[in-house]
Design a protein around this motif. Structure first.
Motif, mmCIF file in Angstrom:
data_model
loop_
_atom_site.group_PDB
_atom_site.id
_atom_site.type_symbol
_atom_site.label_atom_id
_atom_site.label_comp_id
_atom_site.label_asym_id
_atom_site.label_seq_id
_atom_site.Cartn_x
_atom_site.Cartn_y
_atom_site.Cartn_z
ATOM 1 N N VAL B 185 38.091 28.336 46.070
ATOM 2 C CA VAL B 185 38.120 28.133 44.623
ATOM 3 C C VAL B 185 38.254 26.639 44.364
ATOM 4 C CG1 VAL B 185 39.284 28.710 42.464
ATOM 5 C CG2 VAL B 185 39.260 30.365 44.355
ATOM 6 N N VAL B 226 29.262 29.832 43.131
ATOM 7 C CA VAL B 226 29.189 30.914 42.153
ATOM 8 C C VAL B 226 30.272 30.670 41.102
ATOM 9 C CG1 VAL B 226 30.761 32.427 43.444
ATOM 10 C CG2 VAL B 226 29.008 33.449 42.007
ATOM 11 N N GLY B 227 30.013 31.089 39.872
ATOM 12 C CA GLY B 227 31.049 31.008 38.843
ATOM 13 C C GLY B 227 32.079 32.084 39.125
ATOM 14 N N GLY B 228 33.246 31.701 39.611
ATOM 15 C CA GLY B 228 34.227 32.682 40.085
ATOM 16 C C GLY B 228 34.915 33.419 38.955
ATOM 17 N N SER B 229 35.636 34.478 39.308
ATOM 18 C CA SER B 229 36.238 35.357 38.308
ATOM 19 C C SER B 229 37.398 34.693 37.577
ATOM 20 C CB SER B 229 36.724 36.641 38.973
ATOM 21 O OG SER B 229 37.722 36.345 39.933
ATOM 22 N N GLU B 234 33.348 28.674 42.625
ATOM 23 C CA GLU B 234 33.805 29.018 43.967
ATOM 24 C C GLU B 234 32.683 28.798 44.972
ATOM 25 O OE1 GLU B 234 35.383 32.981 44.209
ATOM 26 O OE2 GLU B 234 36.624 32.717 42.428
#
Lengths: 260, 260, 260
Positions: B185, B226-229, B234
């Motif tokens: 992250v 990736v656009g993390g949660s 991330e």
């Protein structure tokens, strides 16, 4: 409200065994409130289970039911038992897991679990946690009378104590438990050491700093002795792991108090 | 119903320490409902604790009490605190574990825990989780007024932020947390990257694929961003572990957006 | 009372992901009672997840909701599903995690999760456990009608079964699961073996003792076969780890029953 059932096992966290026991509890008592103590007792380490539950149960409300399943002898002749001690209930195999509890409570009562009405209908020879202990614990949490569980027994299994000896101003003990931080919990009660301020402490032949107030009162990385939260002297390293300093064998701990 | 108390610690799962804190909570508030966030913060990693609680608390109902105990300075001069922020309560040591929470909430209030009526009668110097934080959390879950806890403080400990910088169309950040799947992250908010479609991403000097929609939009084994949660970029490997690709040092992350 | 929601994931215990899902559940249904089955399924091991939930769910009360999130394809085309089988609800990705449940229940019903009223408002492409499965599970635990979840589907993903074959008095199977104690759970139902008393058992080419009553009926360290608690033959070592005796590949298990 009640309905609290604690769980202490060596089942680990990988499998479904703990979840299954909670399912059985909730099927018997829909208001059951399972609370994990730990499931990471080393496989078959009865002594550690006894240490853990002996140091935990009294922080829960009276009438809590404590399930302890470290049970290498499952399916053999060892008895399943329920114990009433200090206002708490305990359920598990009669193999010594309740040694600490029973030793600290003179008027305990113990019963062999014989009443099959409180067990699952089919009892396997490999998973008494699910088939006997979880449903009995859940029934006790419902208020089933303790006397209903089975016949009284007078001789529950009790492991020999990890003691300590006092000779003059010298106290000798051993290490009985290593925690996650690498702290070594000894068999020497903090109150046995009196003042402790000027005491000299030797662990596994190694002289360490005297007894400190807290983990952080030593330098980072320094070994210290401290009055631990469970009432026993602990050997610690400030922000480090004391267990890595000494070998695999539990080291002898010698405390020599200052002469007055 | 309320009564929810979350727990975030570095106590691990091997010992009875977490169970004991839950016992204390249930002894203060018999309706307490403890919910674990995690007990596997690396020992003494205050920054990770701050990250974890900062990314968790808002998913719980308002008035939830959040206990955070990563406390290498237990028994030293560091203050015990309670914080009210964003409609949630937080209880733990004043060592920075609430940095993320406080930074994201301008009108937080903090109080030093001084009222011993809400603590256990005996306070050890090694286990404030049990003796101070658990009972204070349980009292707050009972509805004890926040102002009762102790005097207001204006300067709770706040760790420096892991930030990111923007220069023209280049964004530079770092890795702030590695999760169980090995995902890294970063400190770069997904919304800072705009479209991202044609962005070029470099991690630890290694050029990787651009920003993807999901873990599985890359080939198995391929590194992707990736656009993390949690709202941050991330670095991941589809069905693999990104943390094994880069060294132990948190790598620098550089995103260059396409010029329009 | 109801409100029970079990959780089975590969999220591990280090991060906040499980806690966040519980927070979402409690925000939807303030009386939700989350119960962990396990979060230590090997990352992306759909088959193990299917084994674990298939061996657990029936010990919980009817109407329990079971959340299973082992979801390597999150964000791809794989469907989110809810299943009603044997009086229990199941929620998770349609990737085979419910294979054991569905195979053991002929009149199951399955629905694709399409009704966004029961999901979080924002749905990420990386954490459907939080955004879809947890809130849908919590709504089902509140009593939302199953038909509200989305359109019925007839073809949920079902993994091929790990079977066993019978030829004359010889039964051949394989190992389908290794538990924390190192016990190897086979694909051979105990009831398929009949009496078993005089059976000869070969595991990975190695002849072992016949079928025993319990783990402790063999000598310490001896390999044995036993009718396991899940209804299948297990290969065990008394007070040891059977998985360390055989290689990484699941060994073939051959049981030859005595001719009558």
């Amino acid at each position: 409200m009640g309905n609290i059932i604690t769980l202490t096992t060596d089942f680990g966290l990988k499998d479904h065994y703990v979840g299954v026991m909670k399912g059985v509890m909730l099927s018997v008592n829909e208001n059951a409130r399972p609370v994990d103590i730990t499931h990471c007792i080393d496989s078959h380490d009865i002594r550690a289970a006894s240490f853990v539950i002996g140091n935990s149960y009294r922080y829960f409300p009276a009438k809590t039911v404590h399930l302890v399943v470290v049970d290498p002898g499952v399916g053999s002749e060892r008895r399943p038992v329920a114990v009433l001690a200090d206002g708490h209930f305990f359920v598990g195999p009669d193999n010594g897991v309740f040694s600490s509890v029973i030793r600290s409570c003179e008027d305990f009562r113990a019963r062999e679990i014989k009443n099959l009405d409180y067990c699952l209908k089919e009892i396997s020879s490999t998973f008494h946690g699910r088939d006997i202990f979880a449903p009995v614990a859940a029934h006790l949490s419902l208020g089933v009378p303790f006397s209903e569980i089975g016949p009284q027994i007078k001789d529950p299994e009790i492991l020999p104590r990890d003691g300590y000896s006092v000779t003059g101003n010298e106290i000798r003990g051993t290490v009985v438990y290593t925690d996650k931080f690498g702290n070594l919990v000894t068999s020497i009660p903090t109150e046995a050491v009196g003042n402790g301020a000027g005491a000299s402490v030797t662990v596994g032949g190694k002289r360490i700093a005297g007894i400190s107030e807290s983990y952080s009162s030593a330098e980072t990385g320094e070994i210290l002795a401290v009055g631990g939260s469970g009432g026993y002297i602990e050997i610690s390293v400030n922000q480090g792991r004391a267990c890595d300093v000494f070998g695999e064998e539990p080291p002898e701990v010698i405390i020599v108090e200052e002469k007055n």
